[in-house]
Design a protein around this motif. Structure first.
Motif, short mmCIF file in Angstrom:
data_model
loop_
_atom_site.label_atom_id
_atom_site.label_comp_id
_atom_site.label_asym_id
_atom_site.label_seq_id
_atom_site.Cartn_x
_atom_site.Cartn_y
_atom_site.Cartn_z
N GLY A 18 0.80 -1.21 0.00
CA GLY A 18 0.00 0.00 0.00
C GLY A 18 0.84 1.27 0.00
N PHE A 19 2.02 1.21 0.64
CA PHE A 19 2.92 2.37 0.67
C PHE A 19 3.97 2.31 -0.44
N ALA A 20 3.77 1.41 -1.40
CA ALA A 20 4.65 1.27 -2.57
C ALA A 20 6.09 0.97 -2.19
N ILE A 21 6.29 0.23 -1.11
CA ILE A 21 7.63 -0.22 -0.73
C ILE A 21 7.96 -1.47 -1.53
N THR A 22 9.14 -1.50 -2.09
CA THR A 22 9.51 -2.59 -3.00
C THR A 22 9.61 -3.91 -2.25
N PRO A 23 9.38 -5.03 -2.95
CA PRO A 23 9.57 -6.33 -2.30
C PRO A 23 10.97 -6.53 -1.75
N LEU A 24 12.00 -5.99 -2.44
CA LEU A 24 13.37 -6.16 -1.95
C LEU A 24 13.55 -5.50 -0.59
N MET A 25 13.09 -4.27 -0.45
CA MET A 25 13.21 -3.60 0.84
C MET A 25 12.37 -4.31 1.91
N HIS A 26 11.17 -4.72 1.53
CA HIS A 26 10.28 -5.44 2.44
C HIS A 26 10.95 -6.71 2.95
N PHE A 27 11.46 -7.54 2.04
CA PHE A 27 12.07 -8.80 2.43
C PHE A 27 13.36 -8.59 3.21
N GLY A 28 14.13 -7.57 2.82
CA GLY A 28 15.36 -7.29 3.54
C GLY A 28 15.11 -6.88 4.98
N ILE A 29 14.12 -6.02 5.19
CA ILE A 29 13.77 -5.59 6.55
C ILE A 29 13.30 -6.79 7.38
N ALA A 30 12.45 -7.64 6.78
CA ALA A 30 11.94 -8.81 7.50
C ALA A 30 13.07 -9.74 7.93
N SER A 31 14.02 -9.99 7.03
CA SER A 31 15.13 -10.89 7.35
C SER A 31 16.00 -10.34 8.46
N ILE A 32 16.30 -9.06 8.40
CA ILE A 32 17.14 -8.44 9.43
C ILE A 32 16.46 -8.50 10.80
N LEU A 33 15.15 -8.21 10.83
CA LEU A 33 14.43 -8.19 12.09
C LEU A 33 14.25 -9.59 12.69
N LEU A 34 14.27 -10.63 11.86
CA LEU A 34 14.03 -11.99 12.34
C LEU A 34 15.31 -12.71 12.77
#
Length: 384
Positions: free
Chosen positions: A164-180
């Motif tokens: 919805g905020f037009a954040i790219t899948p790469l940034m989305h997946f990168g943030i998720a991996s770092i946080l996990l």
């Protein structure tokens, strides 16, 4: 504060130990739903047809099914704790790589890696869950799988917000991996040391046979249904219902949310009514939900249909894996291999059906699978 000092006191250690296995289920759900939520965006970026997307998903299925002998070996040699750590690291590395794939071929290759890591992780955490269930002396597997649904709901809603905020899948997946990554390490450290049985000629690969076949068939149809809804519900919403990228993942979010709520009570219902009745009734309910969804009258009703299906499918994997896990990691891997063959076959079949017959007919196949689960579960004695 270091991880060692964080886990140093007995009270903290006990709390972390009790929450470690549920967190691992949450982690798998977050990664699974994060990928599912961004499939429409990645498909559009690479301009994939339904059949091409089906081939990508087929790669993920191959990776998962092919990994189960490896998963049984990892659990048998190192134990569920270390196997979950190794496979969890693989998941965290592979997730961002999905968004880096420049074309269909590379996306398929990375999907194979995602499937292999998720397959190994799945067997490892279910082995841990089976051990916890035996120690508790009562049914707890459905509650553990409810934590997977917590992760899936969170991942789907996060994916919806990111899109919805037009954040790219790469940034989305990168943030998720770092946080996990850090929570994965803390959970690994908190789990008690593995108790590995030393046997001479241990077999790590087996094909489901005898009563295990019935469990495998239920798991197979469940994997077709659950995997196809995860992979295709967003595409269905976007193509059939003209939903926005931020709205499309809500179908899977609703599916996972109702699955979560149902799993909170499935263990108690199993103790009262028996696993066969619960799985059979739930599958019939899921079929009704799918048939509501494919009428495609409007977006809210379609989301509601997928939500009903989530509640109906809630008991399938917890009860199948619990029944198989009582017979050891090799039996668990054998049933998982049979089951996740559905994850191998289902999503590409949906893609090919969608190409030739349309998305409504393709999603309707999931309703047929639900009816098959209801019939087989009513006769599967090893579910009890």
């Amino acid at each position: 504060m270091s991880t060692v000092s964080l886990l140093s006191t007995p009270s903290r250690l006990t709390r972390f130990q009790s929450g470690a296995t549920p967190f691992l289920f949450i982690l798998l759900g977050v990664i699974y739903a994060s990928w599912a939520a961004r499939i429409p965006a990645i498909r559009d970026a690479l301009q994939l047809s339904p059949s091409q997307l089906g081939m990508v998903l087929l790669g993920g299925g191959f990776g998962a099914v092919g990994s189960f002998p490896l998963a049984a070996w990892l659990v048998g040699k190192f134990g569920g704790r270390r196997a979950a750590w190794y496979a969890g690291l693989g998941l965290i590395v592979v997730l961002p790589a999905l968004a880096l794939a420049p074309d269909m071929l590379w996306l398929t290759i990375v999907a194979v890696g995602l499937g292999a890591a998720s397959g190994c992780f799945d067997v490892a955490i279910n082995a841990l869950g089976t051990a916890d269930e035996k120690a508790a002396g009562r049914s707890t597997m459905s509650l553990l799988h409810a934590w997977f649904s917590v992760g899936a709901v969170s991942g789907a809603l996060l994916g919806s917000a990111m899109a919805g905020f037009a954040i790219t899948p790469l940034m989305h997946f990168g943030i998720a991996s770092i946080l996990l990554l850090l929570p994965l390490y803390i959970a690994y450290q908190a789990l008690p040391p593995d108790q590995i049985e030393q046997t001479g000629n241990r077999t790590y690969f087996a094909i489901a046979h005898g009563p295990l076949v019935a469990l495998g068939i239920i798991g197979f149809c469940g994997a077709v249904a659950e995997g196809s809804i995860a992979d295709w519900s967003g595409v269905f919403m976007k193509d059939q219902m003209a939903a926005h990228d931020g709205v499309a993942p809500l179908a899977y979010a609703a599916f996972a949310a109702l699955m979560l709520l149902a799993r909170l009570v499935c263990d108690r219902m199993k103790d009262r009514f028996g696993a066969r009745r619960i799985v059979a009734f739930g599958a019939a309910l899921a079929a009704g939900g799918i048939f509501i969804a494919i009428t495609a009258l409007n977006i809210p009703l379609t989301i509601a249909g997928f939500a009903i299906a989530g509640a109906g499918f809630a008991a399938v994997f917890p009860f199948v894996f619990s029944a198989a896990g009582r017979h050891g990691s090799t039996a668990l891997a054998a049933v998982a291999t049979f089951s996740y063959s559905g994850g191998l076959i289902g999503p590409p079949v949906i893609g090919f059906l969608a190409q030739g017959w349309g998305m409504q007919a393709a999603i309707g196949l999931i309703g047929v699978m639900a009816i098959a689960i209801a019939v087989v579960a009513s006769r599967a004695r090893w579910l009890e």
